[in-house]
Design a protein around this motif. Sequence first.
Motif, PDB file in Angstrom:
ATOM      1  N   GLY A 160      57.406  46.685  50.707  1.00 21.75           N
ATOM      2  CA  GLY A 160      57.043  47.856  51.498  1.00 21.75           C
ATOM      3  C   GLY A 160      55.524  47.984  51.627  1.00 21.75           C
ATOM      4  O   GLY A 160      54.791  46.992  51.636  1.00 21.75           O
ATOM      5  N   PRO A 161      55.023  49.215  51.709  1.00 20.74           N
ATOM      6  CA  PRO A 161      53.582  49.419  51.958  1.00 20.74           C
ATOM      7  C   PRO A 161      52.692  48.931  50.818  1.00 20.74           C
ATOM      8  O   PRO A 161      51.502  48.696  51.004  1.00 20.74           O
ATOM      9  N   TRP A 162      53.260  48.727  49.615  1.00 19.61           N
ATOM     10  CA  TRP A 162      52.433  48.304  48.475  1.00 19.61           C
ATOM     11  C   TRP A 162      51.722  46.987  48.728  1.00 19.61           C
ATOM     12  O   TRP A 162      50.574  46.799  48.337  1.00 19.61           O
ATOM     13  N   VAL A 163      52.446  46.066  49.395  1.00 22.19           N
ATOM     14  CA  VAL A 163      51.850  44.747  49.576  1.00 22.19           C
ATOM     15  C   VAL A 163      50.592  44.830  50.438  1.00 22.19           C
ATOM     16  O   VAL A 163      49.649  44.056  50.278  1.00 22.19           O
ATOM     17  N   ARG A 164      50.546  45.815  51.329  1.00 20.79           N
ATOM     18  CA  ARG A 164      49.338  45.977  52.158  1.00 20.79           C
ATOM     19  C   ARG A 164      48.155  46.410  51.293  1.00 20.79           C
ATOM     20  O   ARG A 164      47.027  46.007  51.510  1.00 20.79           O
ATOM     21  N   SER A 165      48.439  47.222  50.291  1.00 21.23           N
ATOM     22  CA  SER A 165      47.330  47.647  49.436  1.00 21.23           C
ATOM     23  C   SER A 165      46.854  46.470  48.575  1.00 21.23           C
ATOM     24  O   SER A 165      45.667  46.322  48.306  1.00 21.23           O
ATOM     25  N   PHE A 166      47.783  45.575  48.183  1.00 21.95           N
ATOM     26  CA  PHE A 166      47.367  44.371  47.456  1.00 21.95           C
ATOM     27  C   PHE A 166      46.485  43.513  48.352  1.00 21.95           C
ATOM     28  O   PHE A 166      45.412  43.055  47.954  1.00 21.95           O
ATOM     29  N   GLN A 167      46.987  43.320  49.585  1.00 15.62           N
ATOM     30  CA  GLN A 167      46.255  42.461  50.511  1.00 15.62           C
ATOM     31  C   GLN A 167      44.860  43.038  50.784  1.00 15.62           C
ATOM     32  O   GLN A 167      43.876  42.310  50.853  1.00 15.62           O
ATOM     33  N   GLY A 168      44.790  44.352  50.883  1.00 16.10           N
ATOM     34  CA  GLY A 168      43.519  45.000  51.189  1.00 16.10           C
ATOM     35  C   GLY A 168      42.520  44.929  50.045  1.00 16.10           C
ATOM     36  O   GLY A 168      41.330  45.157  50.243  1.00 16.10           O
ATOM     37  N   ASN A 169      43.009  44.629  48.845  1.00 16.32           N
ATOM     38  CA  ASN A 169      42.115  44.560  47.677  1.00 16.32           C
ATOM     39  C   ASN A 169      42.100  43.157  47.065  1.00 16.32           C
ATOM     40  O   ASN A 169      42.021  42.999  45.851  1.00 16.32           O
ATOM     41  N   MET A 170      42.196  42.165  47.946  1.00 18.51           N
ATOM     42  CA  MET A 170      42.315  40.786  47.472  1.00 18.51           C
ATOM     43  C   MET A 170      41.197  40.386  46.505  1.00 18.51           C
ATOM     44  O   MET A 170      41.427  39.748  45.487  1.00 18.51           O
ATOM     45  N   ASN A 171      39.963  40.770  46.827  1.00 22.22           N
ATOM     46  CA  ASN A 171      38.859  40.372  45.958  1.00 22.22           C
ATOM     47  C   ASN A 171      39.010  40.924  44.554  1.00 22.22           C
ATOM     48  O   ASN A 171      38.657  40.278  43.564  1.00 22.22           O
ATOM     49  N   LEU A 172      39.539  42.124  44.494  1.00 24.82           N
ATOM     50  CA  LEU A 172      39.761  42.745  43.184  1.00 24.82           C
ATOM     51  C   LEU A 172      40.784  41.946  42.385  1.00 24.82           C
ATOM     52  O   LEU A 172      40.582  41.643  41.204  1.00 24.82           O
TER      53      LEU A 172
END
Length: 236
Positions: A160-172
């Motif tokens: 769901g939407p969680w994966v977008r937040s992972f993708q958005g914080n890739m550098n982290l």
Amino acid sequence: MATNAANWNPGKITDKYPGVPYEEKLRLFAEVKADARYEDYLYGCYECGICVSACPSARFYDYSPRVIAQTMAREDVNRMYEILVEDIWNCAQCFSCVRCPRQNSPGGLVTLIREIAVRNGIKETRDVLQGYSRVIYKVMLKGNQVSPDMLQPDFFPDWGPWVRSFQGNMNLWRQAIPVDSLRGVTDAAWKTDDQTLRELYTIWFETGNIDLIAEIDEGLYELLLDVMEEALEDWA
Ligand code: SF4
Ligand code: SF4
């Protein structure tokens, strides 16, 4: 056990999948029971619910390890088919349920049902595993886990939407993995040496795991087979 799957058909009362012949469900049930591990995973059920209170999946899904154990103990063929289609991929395989006072392993029973579902190429299982084809590819070929560049919505639709937040914080996320992997798009979270890969590929072939892939994704199977066979030949 008092009942016998061959002569007891509760499905005539409740059958959520009447389109699938009872004989087919019975065949799948018999395959699960025929596994040598089955007798170690089920000794009957007190219906105490201890496994449910220990089970993380039961907290978040409409899922119950108690139902798994009871269904198998009652030899409810139709219900097991329902579980096979709807429930088995909700189990986290954490085995917290082994604290069962009856020494059952509902998680172990799920493992057996999963294997039968894969081996028989059950459509719903193929559909569920489709989203994980890149993970399977990575683990079987690289001997490695998911790498950060794989954390994209297309690969993990069920996140769901969680994966977008992972993708958005890739550098982290990349800060949590080895320095080598920080350059560009990562191929794997870490490098596996050739000897380990050789052993790994041999295990996939010897255990028949590679053949299981053919049941769920023929394209992936062909890809893995090509690369592994060529690598094993090069290393021979
Ligand atoms: S499987 Fe074990 S823990 Fe779960 S309800 Fe049955 S007896 Fe209790
Ligand atoms: S192995 Fe599966 S059934 Fe057992 S506690 Fe973990 S998630 Fe629940």
